[in-house]
Motif scaffolding. Sequence first.
Motif, short mmCIF file in Angstrom:
data_model
loop_
_atom_site.label_atom_id
_atom_site.label_comp_id
_atom_site.label_asym_id
_atom_site.label_seq_id
_atom_site.Cartn_x
_atom_site.Cartn_y
_atom_site.Cartn_z
N TYR A 65 -14.53 -35.89 87.94
CA TYR A 65 -14.59 -36.10 86.49
C TYR A 65 -13.18 -36.02 85.90
N ILE A 66 -12.84 -36.99 85.06
CA ILE A 66 -11.62 -36.94 84.25
C ILE A 66 -12.06 -36.83 82.81
N ASN A 67 -11.66 -35.75 82.14
CA ASN A 67 -12.10 -35.51 80.76
C ASN A 67 -13.62 -35.66 80.64
N ASP A 68 -14.33 -35.07 81.63
CA ASP A 68 -15.79 -35.03 81.66
C ASP A 68 -16.44 -36.40 81.86
N GLN A 69 -15.66 -37.41 82.27
CA GLN A 69 -16.20 -38.73 82.58
C GLN A 69 -16.18 -38.92 84.09
N CYS A 70 -17.34 -39.17 84.68
CA CYS A 70 -17.44 -39.37 86.13
C CYS A 70 -16.75 -40.68 86.50
N VAL A 71 -15.83 -40.61 87.47
CA VAL A 71 -15.00 -41.79 87.78
C VAL A 71 -14.93 -42.11 89.27
N ASN A 72 -15.72 -41.45 90.12
CA ASN A 72 -15.49 -41.60 91.54
C ASN A 72 -15.98 -42.91 92.16
N ASN A 73 -17.11 -43.43 91.75
CA ASN A 73 -17.62 -44.67 92.35
C ASN A 73 -17.60 -45.85 91.39
N SER A 74 -17.12 -45.61 90.20
CA SER A 74 -16.97 -46.68 89.22
C SER A 74 -15.80 -46.29 88.33
N ASN A 75 -15.51 -47.12 87.35
CA ASN A 75 -14.41 -46.81 86.42
C ASN A 75 -13.09 -46.56 87.15
N ILE A 76 -12.85 -47.28 88.25
CA ILE A 76 -11.62 -47.09 89.01
C ILE A 76 -10.39 -47.42 88.15
N LYS A 77 -10.53 -48.40 87.27
CA LYS A 77 -9.42 -48.76 86.40
C LYS A 77 -9.05 -47.58 85.49
N VAL A 78 -10.08 -46.92 84.95
CA VAL A 78 -9.85 -45.74 84.11
C VAL A 78 -9.20 -44.63 84.92
N LEU A 79 -9.70 -44.44 86.14
CA LEU A 79 -9.18 -43.39 87.01
C LEU A 79 -7.71 -43.61 87.31
N ARG A 80 -7.35 -44.82 87.70
CA ARG A 80 -5.96 -45.08 88.10
C ARG A 80 -5.01 -45.11 86.90
N LYS A 81 -5.54 -45.35 85.72
CA LYS A 81 -4.69 -45.26 84.53
C LYS A 81 -4.44 -43.80 84.16
N SER A 82 -5.41 -42.95 84.45
CA SER A 82 -5.30 -41.53 84.11
C SER A 82 -4.51 -40.73 85.14
N VAL A 83 -4.57 -41.16 86.41
CA VAL A 83 -3.97 -40.40 87.51
C VAL A 83 -2.95 -41.27 88.23
N GLY A 84 -1.67 -40.91 88.13
CA GLY A 84 -0.62 -41.60 88.87
C GLY A 84 -0.40 -40.93 90.21
N PHE A 85 -0.12 -41.73 91.24
CA PHE A 85 0.02 -41.19 92.60
C PHE A 85 1.37 -41.61 93.17
N VAL A 86 2.13 -40.61 93.65
CA VAL A 86 3.42 -40.87 94.30
C VAL A 86 3.32 -40.43 95.75
N PHE A 87 3.50 -41.38 96.67
CA PHE A 87 3.38 -41.09 98.08
C PHE A 87 4.63 -40.37 98.61
N GLN A 88 4.48 -39.80 99.81
CA GLN A 88 5.63 -39.27 100.52
C GLN A 88 6.59 -40.42 100.80
N TYR A 89 7.89 -40.18 100.68
CA TYR A 89 8.92 -41.21 100.82
C TYR A 89 8.63 -42.39 99.89
N PRO A 90 8.48 -42.14 98.59
CA PRO A 90 8.10 -43.22 97.65
C PRO A 90 9.14 -44.33 97.56
N GLU A 91 10.40 -44.04 97.93
CA GLU A 91 11.43 -45.08 97.86
C GLU A 91 11.14 -46.24 98.80
N HIS A 92 10.28 -46.01 99.80
CA HIS A 92 9.89 -47.10 100.70
C HIS A 92 9.01 -48.13 100.01
N GLN A 93 8.50 -47.79 98.83
CA GLN A 93 7.63 -48.69 98.09
C GLN A 93 8.40 -49.58 97.11
N LEU A 94 9.70 -49.36 96.96
CA LEU A 94 10.49 -50.15 96.02
C LEU A 94 10.74 -51.54 96.60
#
Length: 285
Positions: A65-94
């Motif tokens: 849940y993000i802000n009490d909204q269930c987002v695990n199997n739907s609302n992926i767009k909402v989820l990814r807008k709310s949660v940013g993810f930085v991988f290990q060695y992120p400079e490899h993604q540039l």
Amino acid sequence: MLLRVENLSYTYMKGTPFEKKALDDVSLEIEKGDFVGIIGHTGCGKSTLVQHFNGLLKPDSGNIYINDQCVNNSNIKVLRKSVGFVFQYPEHQLFEATVYKDIAFGLKGEKLTKAEERQRVIKAATAVGLDLSLLDNSIYDLSGGQKRRVAVAGVIVMNPDILVLDEPAAGLDPIGRDEILNFIKNLRDEYGITIILVSHSMDDVAKYTNKVIVMNDGKIEMIGAPGKVFTNAARLREIGLDVPQITTLFAKLSEKFPEYNINREVFTLEDAKAALLKLIGGEGK
């Protein structure tokens, strides 16, 4: 509650001879403004856990849940807008031709004017402490630490509520590591971004976080403030972890010089300074 996980389970390669349960009925809560450290031995499930936070993995069972909204199997767009993810060695993604274009890449679907886009890019670059004179430079002209800042800026330009970082200081020298972790702390202190940090460094977790989650074999072993978690040194060592080096030092000093009543609950350099000043001030023997 900003982020709530309820009874989350996940199995890799389900139904094959290589099936492995990576998460087993995990539940936790993270509040807005938290700086959370997630620690555990290799293979304990910590990276698998955080990859569920922005939909990189979908749970076999349980809910996110993000802000009490269930987002695990739907609302992926909402989820990814709310949660940013930085991988290990992120400079490899540039991959873009310039620093500016790389930071701005995530804004392509936002239907912004050029002026609005530039404002967002400058805000993100400023937030990570990147010199604005570098925006027109090639990413290949940057140092390792600068590349990592660009990678983080490319995530926070989307204005996430939560920033997840998987070993963001990996491979950096001590100066570079401190620079990265200090600007991440600044994102929380000045911009209000909730930080979730996966790390193998007990010292970094003790210094920067206000909440620690200890993973062990796909389950949560402990959760609490760093001072509460790191007092369980014996159990942490049993599951393949340790405590901050300064904690080990003060424990040994306390054993060697019991007459001085040396405080054993020292987890950061600031704690050590306070303990030593207390002794020098005559409050010990």
